[in-house]
Design a protein around this motif. Structure first.
Motif, PDB file in Angstrom:
ATOM      1  N   TYR A 184       0.987  -1.015   0.065  1.00  0.00           N
ATOM      2  CA  TYR A 184       0.125  -0.059   0.089  1.00  0.00           C
ATOM      3  C   TYR A 184       0.902   1.025  -0.031  1.00  0.00           C
ATOM      4  O   TYR A 184       1.846   1.379   0.942  1.00  0.00           O
ATOM      5  CB  TYR A 184      -0.900   0.205   1.248  1.00  0.00           C
ATOM      6  CG  TYR A 184      -2.208  -0.952   0.910  1.00  0.00           C
ATOM      7  CD1 TYR A 184      -3.165  -0.348   0.713  1.00  0.00           C
ATOM      8  CD2 TYR A 184      -2.070  -2.204   1.254  1.00  0.00           C
ATOM      9  CE1 TYR A 184      -4.400  -1.158   0.362  1.00  0.00           C
ATOM     10  CE2 TYR A 184      -2.885  -3.007   1.268  1.00  0.00           C
ATOM     11  CZ  TYR A 184      -4.284  -2.580   0.706  1.00  0.00           C
ATOM     12  OH  TYR A 184      -5.327  -3.522   0.326  1.00  0.00           O
ATOM     13  N   VAL A 185       0.559   2.285  -0.875  1.00  0.00           N
ATOM     14  CA  VAL A 185       1.162   3.474  -1.042  1.00  0.00           C
ATOM     15  C   VAL A 185       1.151   4.349   0.340  1.00  0.00           C
ATOM     16  O   VAL A 185      -0.085   4.795   0.804  1.00  0.00           O
ATOM     17  CB  VAL A 185       0.910   4.146  -2.213  1.00  0.00           C
ATOM     18  CG1 VAL A 185       1.629   5.581  -2.138  1.00  0.00           C
ATOM     19  CG2 VAL A 185       1.021   3.414  -3.499  1.00  0.00           C
ATOM     20  N   GLY A 186       2.190   4.545   1.211  1.00  0.00           N
ATOM     21  CA  GLY A 186       2.128   5.164   2.377  1.00  0.00           C
ATOM     22  C   GLY A 186       3.528   5.784   2.524  1.00  0.00           C
ATOM     23  O   GLY A 186       4.461   5.554   1.875  1.00  0.00           O
ATOM     24  N   PRO A 187       3.551   6.899   3.317  1.00  0.00           N
ATOM     25  CA  PRO A 187       4.784   7.612   3.658  1.00  0.00           C
ATOM     26  C   PRO A 187       6.257   6.798   3.637  1.00  0.00           C
ATOM     27  O   PRO A 187       7.057   7.125   3.000  1.00  0.00           O
ATOM     28  CB  PRO A 187       4.610   8.450   4.650  1.00  0.00           C
ATOM     29  CG  PRO A 187       2.950   8.528   5.013  1.00  0.00           C
ATOM     30  CD  PRO A 187       2.583   7.041   4.438  1.00  0.00           C
ATOM     31  N   GLN A 188       5.728   5.590   4.473  1.00  0.00           N
ATOM     32  CA  GLN A 188       7.148   4.726   4.521  1.00  0.00           C
ATOM     33  C   GLN A 188       7.754   4.244   3.160  1.00  0.00           C
ATOM     34  O   GLN A 188       8.861   3.836   3.060  1.00  0.00           O
ATOM     35  CB  GLN A 188       7.065   3.646   5.462  1.00  0.00           C
ATOM     36  CG  GLN A 188       5.976   2.640   4.923  1.00  0.00           C
ATOM     37  CD  GLN A 188       4.661   2.875   5.446  1.00  0.00           C
ATOM     38  OE1 GLN A 188       4.241   3.991   5.359  1.00  0.00           O
ATOM     39  NE2 GLN A 188       3.752   1.781   5.535  1.00  0.00           N
ATOM     40  N   TYR A 189       6.850   4.276   2.115  1.00  0.00           N
ATOM     41  CA  TYR A 189       7.196   3.769   0.873  1.00  0.00           C
ATOM     42  C   TYR A 189       7.411   4.740  -0.203  1.00  0.00           C
ATOM     43  O   TYR A 189       7.701   4.473  -1.329  1.00  0.00           O
ATOM     44  CB  TYR A 189       6.258   2.654   0.241  1.00  0.00           C
ATOM     45  CG  TYR A 189       6.213   1.345   1.105  1.00  0.00           C
ATOM     46  CD1 TYR A 189       7.284   0.496   0.832  1.00  0.00           C
ATOM     47  CD2 TYR A 189       5.175   1.072   1.776  1.00  0.00           C
ATOM     48  CE1 TYR A 189       7.417  -0.841   1.762  1.00  0.00           C
ATOM     49  CE2 TYR A 189       5.110  -0.148   2.457  1.00  0.00           C
ATOM     50  CZ  TYR A 189       6.370  -1.049   2.568  1.00  0.00           C
ATOM     51  OH  TYR A 189       6.291  -2.288   3.283  1.00  0.00           O
ATOM     52  N   TYR A 190       7.168   5.934   0.175  1.00  0.00           N
ATOM     53  CA  TYR A 190       7.301   7.121  -1.038  1.00  0.00           C
ATOM     54  C   TYR A 190       8.497   7.169  -1.513  1.00  0.00           C
ATOM     55  O   TYR A 190       9.058   7.223  -2.765  1.00  0.00           O
ATOM     56  CB  TYR A 190       6.974   8.579  -0.374  1.00  0.00           C
ATOM     57  CG  TYR A 190       5.569   8.875   0.054  1.00  0.00           C
ATOM     58  CD1 TYR A 190       4.506   7.810  -0.166  1.00  0.00           C
ATOM     59  CD2 TYR A 190       5.298   9.901   0.829  1.00  0.00           C
ATOM     60  CE1 TYR A 190       3.302   8.353   0.006  1.00  0.00           C
ATOM     61  CE2 TYR A 190       4.013  10.206   1.146  1.00  0.00           C
ATOM     62  CZ  TYR A 190       2.998   9.595   0.903  1.00  0.00           C
ATOM     63  OH  TYR A 190       1.672   9.654   1.347  1.00  0.00           O
ATOM     64  N   ARG A 191       9.935   7.173  -0.669  1.00  0.00           N
ATOM     65  CA  ARG A 191      11.194   7.029  -0.971  1.00  0.00           C
ATOM     66  C   ARG A 191      11.482   6.129  -1.970  1.00  0.00           C
ATOM     67  O   ARG A 191      12.184   5.938  -2.911  1.00  0.00           O
ATOM     68  CB  ARG A 191      11.980   7.599  -0.122  1.00  0.00           C
ATOM     69  CG  ARG A 191      13.522   7.765  -0.476  1.00  0.00           C
ATOM     70  CD  ARG A 191      14.362   7.889   0.766  1.00  0.00           C
ATOM     71  NE  ARG A 191      14.005   9.313   1.326  1.00  0.00           N
ATOM     72  CZ  ARG A 191      14.713  10.459   1.116  1.00  0.00           C
ATOM     73  NH1 ARG A 191      15.422  10.598   0.118  1.00  0.00           N
ATOM     74  NH2 ARG A 191      14.318  11.506   1.527  1.00  0.00           N
ATOM     75  N   PRO A 192      11.222   4.676  -1.447  1.00  0.00           N
ATOM     76  CA  PRO A 192      11.541   3.424  -1.950  1.00  0.00           C
ATOM     77  C   PRO A 192      11.009   3.422  -3.251  1.00  0.00           C
ATOM     78  O   PRO A 192      11.660   2.842  -4.411  1.00  0.00           O
ATOM     79  CB  PRO A 192      11.130   2.570  -0.969  1.00  0.00           C
ATOM     80  CG  PRO A 192      11.270   3.043   0.267  1.00  0.00           C
ATOM     81  CD  PRO A 192      10.638   4.442   0.105  1.00  0.00           C
ATOM     82  N   LEU A 193       9.654   3.927  -3.427  1.00  0.00           N
ATOM     83  CA  LEU A 193       9.074   3.615  -4.696  1.00  0.00           C
ATOM     84  C   LEU A 193       9.436   4.791  -5.502  1.00  0.00           C
ATOM     85  O   LEU A 193       8.925   4.726  -6.895  1.00  0.00           O
ATOM     86  CB  LEU A 193       7.476   3.629  -4.500  1.00  0.00           C
ATOM     87  CG  LEU A 193       6.707   2.497  -3.755  1.00  0.00           C
ATOM     88  CD1 LEU A 193       5.478   2.720  -3.283  1.00  0.00           C
ATOM     89  CD2 LEU A 193       7.013   1.188  -4.608  1.00  0.00           C
ATOM     90  N   GLY A 194      10.193   5.894  -5.256  1.00  0.00           N
ATOM     91  CA  GLY A 194      10.428   6.967  -6.095  1.00  0.00           C
ATOM     92  C   GLY A 194       9.182   7.924  -6.476  1.00  0.00           C
ATOM     93  O   GLY A 194       9.115   8.504  -7.390  1.00  0.00           O
ATOM     94  N   ILE A 195       8.300   7.883  -5.280  1.00  0.00           N
ATOM     95  CA  ILE A 195       7.190   8.859  -5.639  1.00  0.00           C
ATOM     96  C   ILE A 195       7.460  10.184  -4.710  1.00  0.00           C
ATOM     97  O   ILE A 195       7.896  10.429  -3.561  1.00  0.00           O
ATOM     98  CB  ILE A 195       5.982   8.079  -4.623  1.00  0.00           C
ATOM     99  CG1 ILE A 195       5.603   6.967  -5.382  1.00  0.00           C
ATOM    100  CG2 ILE A 195       4.864   9.374  -4.724  1.00  0.00           C
ATOM    101  CD1 ILE A 195       4.453   6.329  -4.675  1.00  0.00           C
ATOM    102  N   PRO A 196       7.354  11.457  -5.437  1.00  0.00           N
ATOM    103  CA  PRO A 196       7.609  12.672  -5.057  1.00  0.00           C
ATOM    104  C   PRO A 196       6.830  13.071  -4.126  1.00  0.00           C
ATOM    105  O   PRO A 196       5.566  12.825  -3.984  1.00  0.00           O
ATOM    106  CB  PRO A 196       7.878  13.488  -6.153  1.00  0.00           C
ATOM    107  CG  PRO A 196       6.921  13.160  -7.137  1.00  0.00           C
ATOM    108  CD  PRO A 196       7.042  11.397  -6.885  1.00  0.00           C
ATOM    109  N   THR A 197       7.140  13.941  -3.132  1.00  0.00           N
ATOM    110  CA  THR A 197       6.112  14.535  -2.049  1.00  0.00           C
ATOM    111  C   THR A 197       5.620  15.867  -2.673  1.00  0.00           C
ATOM    112  O   THR A 197       6.536  16.600  -3.156  1.00  0.00           O
ATOM    113  CB  THR A 197       6.853  14.790  -0.745  1.00  0.00           C
ATOM    114  OG1 THR A 197       7.395  13.756  -0.182  1.00  0.00           O
ATOM    115  CG2 THR A 197       5.995  15.521   0.406  1.00  0.00           C
ATOM    116  N   VAL A 198       4.435  16.189  -2.916  1.00  0.00           N
ATOM    117  CA  VAL A 198       3.898  17.177  -3.347  1.00  0.00           C
ATOM    118  C   VAL A 198       2.911  17.834  -2.370  1.00  0.00           C
ATOM    119  O   VAL A 198       2.427  17.432  -1.349  1.00  0.00           O
ATOM    120  CB  VAL A 198       3.124  16.693  -4.727  1.00  0.00           C
ATOM    121  CG1 VAL A 198       4.026  16.131  -5.631  1.00  0.00           C
ATOM    122  CG2 VAL A 198       1.893  15.730  -4.496  1.00  0.00           C
ATOM    123  N   THR A 199       2.485  19.108  -2.881  1.00  0.00           N
ATOM    124  CA  THR A 199       1.459  19.969  -2.072  1.00  0.00           C
ATOM    125  C   THR A 199       0.290  20.299  -2.957  1.00  0.00           C
ATOM    126  O   THR A 199       0.382  19.841  -4.243  1.00  0.00           O
ATOM    127  CB  THR A 199       2.175  21.302  -1.550  1.00  0.00           C
ATOM    128  OG1 THR A 199       2.705  21.938  -2.679  1.00  0.00           O
ATOM    129  CG2 THR A 199       3.148  20.921  -0.641  1.00  0.00           C
TER     130      THR A 199
END
Length: 227
Positions: free
Chosen positions: A79-94
């Motif tokens: 599941y896509v959660g904060p702990q996987y943002y970086r490993p999955l390469g998902i950028p943090t956005v506003t």
């Protein structure tokens, strides 16, 4: 404001339920469409304050809770959660209503209420989403940790089974080699006994046996090759 370069970092995901894709990162924002369970989505980025992700589906853009989106990580789906943002390469956005709605929702009925939504959804909605997301993050983290532990235990059991199978094969090879030696020794002993018996038979009947196994009469005039 959404980072302009996030399209280059898009990640492929999948919906885990029939879920509303909304016009903002909260259940308070108007729904854009329903994403059917199992449908592929493109994840352009996720927020750090609440677990909502900016996704593309069927030519449209919107926001979906990460609790209903999975992505592939280390040969399994998480599941896509904060702990996987970086490993999955998902950028943090506003998120900014004016910028986002101008680019994606000009033709929508709710766009006329843009100024009202620009002030943000009711605070209670944000708090409910954040609290629900926090509980879901903990649940997902525990579920992923338990699954990882089960995977490690299964891998260890598989390695142990492979080691046992290898030991069984080695033991079977040793047993076959030992039996082959026994059979060779028995055949050699039988051949030696047969040769000695033939030699004894030949000496009592006026027949001589040469070293190559040929049987000859005592005077050497008639010879035949033995079996």
């Amino acid at each position: 404001m959404t980072v302009p370069s996030i399209a280059d970092a898009a990640v492929r995901g999948f919906s885990t339920a029939n879920v509303n894709m909304r016009s903002g990162p909260s259940t308070s924002y108007p729904a854009v469409t329903v994403i059917p369970v199992g449908s592929p989505v493109t994840i352009h980025g996720c927020m750090s304050s609440v677990n909502w992700c900016d996704v593309a589906f069927s030519g449209g853009r919107g926001w979906v809770s990460g609790n209903y989106v999975q992505a592939s990580y280390q040969q399994r789906r998480v599941y896509v959660g904060p702990q996987y943002y970086r490993p999955l390469g998902i950028p943090t956005v506003t998120f900014e209503v004016g910028n986002y709605w101008d680019r994606h929702y000009r033709g929508r009925d709710f766009y006329r209420d843009r100024d009202r939504w620009d002030r943000g959804p009711d605070r209670g909605g944000w708090d409910r989403d954040r609290d629900r997301d926090r509980g879901d993050w903990n649940r997902d983290r525990d579920r992923d940790r338990d699954r990882d532990r089960a995977d490690r235990d299964r891998d260890r059991a598989d390695r142990d089974r492979v080691d046992r199978d290898r030991a069984d094969r080695d033991r079977a090879e040793r047993d076959r080699a030992a039996q082959d030696r026994i059979d060779r020794d028995r055949n050699r002993d039988r051949a030696d006994r047969d040769k000695g018996r033939d030699r004894e038979r030949g000496s009592g009947s006026g027949v001589t046996i040469r070293s190559d196994g040929t049987l000859c009469s005592a005077d050497g005039t008639r010879c035949t090759r033995g079996n």
